[in-house]
Scaffold this motif. Sequence first.
Motif, PDB file in Angstrom:
ATOM      1  N   LYS A   1       0.825  -1.137  -0.133  1.00 12.41           N
ATOM      2  CA  LYS A   1       0.120  -0.004  -0.024  1.00 12.41           C
ATOM      3  C   LYS A   1       0.814   1.206   0.140  1.00 12.41           C
ATOM      4  O   LYS A   1       0.320   2.472   0.129  1.00 12.41           O
ATOM      5  CB  LYS A   1      -0.934  -0.170   1.082  1.00 12.41           C
ATOM      6  N   MET A   2       2.050   1.103  -0.110  1.00 10.29           N
ATOM      7  CA  MET A   2       2.929   2.308  -0.010  1.00 10.29           C
ATOM      8  C   MET A   2       2.986   2.738  -1.624  1.00 10.29           C
ATOM      9  O   MET A   2       3.441   2.293  -2.437  1.00 10.29           O
ATOM     10  CB  MET A   2       4.511   1.885   0.264  1.00 10.29           C
ATOM     11  N   GLU A   3       2.700   4.071  -1.554  1.00  8.69           N
ATOM     12  CA  GLU A   3       2.923   4.860  -2.903  1.00  8.69           C
ATOM     13  C   GLU A   3       3.688   6.009  -2.618  1.00  8.69           C
ATOM     14  O   GLU A   3       3.565   6.892  -1.629  1.00  8.69           O
ATOM     15  CB  GLU A   3       1.308   5.547  -3.288  1.00  8.69           C
ATOM     16  N   ASN A   4       4.432   6.319  -3.435  1.00  9.16           N
ATOM     17  CA  ASN A   4       5.488   7.114  -3.389  1.00  9.16           C
ATOM     18  C   ASN A   4       6.095   7.216  -1.849  1.00  9.16           C
ATOM     19  O   ASN A   4       6.177   8.431  -1.100  1.00  9.16           O
ATOM     20  CB  ASN A   4       5.129   8.540  -3.620  1.00  9.16           C
ATOM     21  N   PRO A   5       6.575   6.317  -1.492  1.00  3.12           N
ATOM     22  CA  PRO A   5       7.229   6.074   0.029  1.00  3.12           C
ATOM     23  C   PRO A   5       8.652   6.855   0.012  1.00  3.12           C
ATOM     24  O   PRO A   5       9.434   6.880  -0.853  1.00  3.12           O
ATOM     25  CB  PRO A   5       7.475   4.781   0.226  1.00  3.12           C
ATOM     26  N   LEU A   6       8.893   7.482   1.185  1.00  3.46           N
ATOM     27  CA  LEU A   6      10.263   8.044   1.386  1.00  3.46           C
ATOM     28  C   LEU A   6      10.394   7.558   3.107  1.00  3.46           C
ATOM     29  O   LEU A   6       9.751   7.620   3.657  1.00  3.46           O
ATOM     30  CB  LEU A   6      10.359   9.583   1.299  1.00  3.46           C
ATOM     31  N   PHE A   7      11.529   6.855   3.028  1.00  2.00           N
ATOM     32  CA  PHE A   7      11.797   6.134   4.270  1.00  2.00           C
ATOM     33  C   PHE A   7      12.955   7.073   5.059  1.00  2.00           C
ATOM     34  O   PHE A   7      13.960   7.581   4.525  1.00  2.00           O
ATOM     35  CB  PHE A   7      12.374   4.861   4.203  1.00  2.00           C
ATOM     36  N   VAL A   8      12.771   7.413   6.216  1.00  2.00           N
ATOM     37  CA  VAL A   8      13.529   8.035   7.274  1.00  2.00           C
ATOM     38  C   VAL A   8      14.401   7.159   7.879  1.00  2.00           C
ATOM     39  O   VAL A   8      13.857   6.393   8.813  1.00  2.00           O
ATOM     40  CB  VAL A   8      12.778   9.060   8.013  1.00  2.00           C
ATOM     41  N   LEU A   9      15.579   7.204   8.106  1.00  2.00           N
ATOM     42  CA  LEU A   9      16.438   6.398   9.094  1.00  2.00           C
ATOM     43  C   LEU A   9      17.668   7.123   9.388  1.00  2.00           C
ATOM     44  O   LEU A   9      18.235   7.984   8.858  1.00  2.00           O
ATOM     45  CB  LEU A   9      16.721   4.917   8.367  1.00  2.00           C
ATOM     46  N   GLY A  10      18.399   6.538  10.516  1.00  2.00           N
ATOM     47  CA  GLY A  10      19.453   7.099  11.228  1.00  2.00           C
ATOM     48  C   GLY A  10      20.645   6.424  10.834  1.00  2.00           C
ATOM     49  O   GLY A  10      20.857   5.367  10.040  1.00  2.00           O
ATOM     50  N   ASP A  11      21.995   6.816  11.220  1.00  2.00           N
ATOM     51  CA  ASP A  11      23.141   6.088  10.932  1.00  2.00           C
ATOM     52  C   ASP A  11      23.394   5.310  12.061  1.00  2.00           C
ATOM     53  O   ASP A  11      22.525   4.865  12.691  1.00  2.00           O
ATOM     54  CB  ASP A  11      24.384   7.361  10.342  1.00  2.00           C
ATOM     55  N   HIS A  12      24.836   5.085  12.084  1.00  2.13           N
ATOM     56  CA  HIS A  12      25.323   4.278  13.378  1.00  2.13           C
ATOM     57  C   HIS A  12      24.571   4.692  14.915  1.00  2.13           C
ATOM     58  O   HIS A  12      24.570   3.900  15.568  1.00  2.13           O
ATOM     59  CB  HIS A  12      26.673   4.065  13.205  1.00  2.13           C
ATOM     60  N   VAL A  13      24.435   6.032  14.976  1.00  3.77           N
ATOM     61  CA  VAL A  13      23.990   6.568  16.250  1.00  3.77           C
ATOM     62  C   VAL A  13      22.679   6.552  16.280  1.00  3.77           C
ATOM     63  O   VAL A  13      21.961   6.483  17.420  1.00  3.77           O
ATOM     64  CB  VAL A  13      24.367   8.202  16.435  1.00  3.77           C
ATOM     65  N   GLY A  14      21.777   6.116  15.250  1.00  3.58           N
ATOM     66  CA  GLY A  14      20.211   6.266  15.269  1.00  3.58           C
ATOM     67  C   GLY A  14      19.716   7.525  15.071  1.00  3.58           C
ATOM     68  O   GLY A  14      20.223   8.378  14.329  1.00  3.58           O
TER      69      GLY A  14
END
Lengths: 207, 207
Positions: free
Chosen positions: A140-153
């Motif tokens: 159900k994901m349309e035009n998704p943008l994922f936010v994520l952290g680096d090694h620190v989170g």
Amino acid sequence: MRGFLVIGNKATTSPFSLKNIPGAGRMDILCRCISQAIFLSHSIRKSLEVYLLLLGDPNPPIVVKIKSDEVRRMSPDERSIAGLIRKALKFKAGEGWTETNSGIFISKKGLRGLLEDLSNSYHIYYMREDGEDIRKISYKMENPLFVLGDHVGVKKEDEKIILRFAEDIVSVSKLSLMAEQCITIANYELDRTSMNIQNTLLNYSKK
Amino acid sequence: MRGFLVIGNKATTSPFSLKNIPGAGRMDILCRCISQAIFLSHSIRKSLEVYLLLLGDPNPPIVVKIKSDEVRRMSPDERSIAGLIRKALKFKAGEGWTETNSGIFISKKGLRGLLEDLSNSYHIYYMREDGEDIRKISYKMENPLFVLGDHVGVKKEDEKIILRFAEDIVSVSKLSLMAEQCITIANYELDRTSMNIQNTLLNYSKK
């Protein structure tokens, strides 16, 4: 459209030495995120954007944007990508986007301003280990943008901002993976979903 | 146990410059394969082995083996891993395994001899785009070792040898992905399977 925003908590905001890319606030992680996000074997994905939010000294925040459709002369190795980020950091970042190389842009946005902009064209998903299994919701994901952290989170205060914009919290593994592995898996699950849809449409049109 | 064997068709077999890792017969690909295979965020997978078959000039074939349980002082960035491979290539490779750093070994084996050895402890799977969907068969994989090629793929004559040892041809995507992405996805699918099995056992023991 598909996008990834990676938060580089300590990533340097000035030109750095290519002899020590991890020493530039773990810029190596961000380089691998770009590489794993946009490259296929001998080709580049279409309509994919990567945003790096650099929060390290001396001049945070700075955002680097990579548009896969426009990028030129980039190879998937860390040093090639780091060289282009270093070049971008030689430009003065203003409020808007300044193009520093084909398909590479820089801006002086913070997390909130960036997410405000991005939420006009993307559905925002926050990646966290305890989120919903991506396999169950990718259809159900349309035009998704994922936010994520680096090694620190992701810092608590940044998480609060993200959650104001996010449709859902999504998990790609119960293991604690490196950021670029999360990106590879998100692309993989979305590819499978979109191929399933294409196959379904194909079967439907054959009837 | 889980393993990956990556064939570096042009990967150099002598010490190379860390300033141009791709120039060493695309050693960058092999470094990323190791990184994506063995590293998690802030930790290293247990019981995982990576074998690199280096087939480039001046002294092919040479195999570099990385045992995740024994490896020390390796970081996930390309330059760190390339430095350890370069060091390994300074040793004389003999018939057996010579340890060149904790957890890193070198040997003068060819593809056939290596697969003969490996098939004693692993079930061999050949990774190719048109193979069986890994998701459909991962549940039955015990001690799998996946053989895959670099950017050049796998030569016909090498494929013939691999197929003599392989239980199955397995595919991780219908897209043509980079080798390290294939590895990340194989790990992901196997992790999911083993977690499902653990959960099933857990539920069963609760009854």
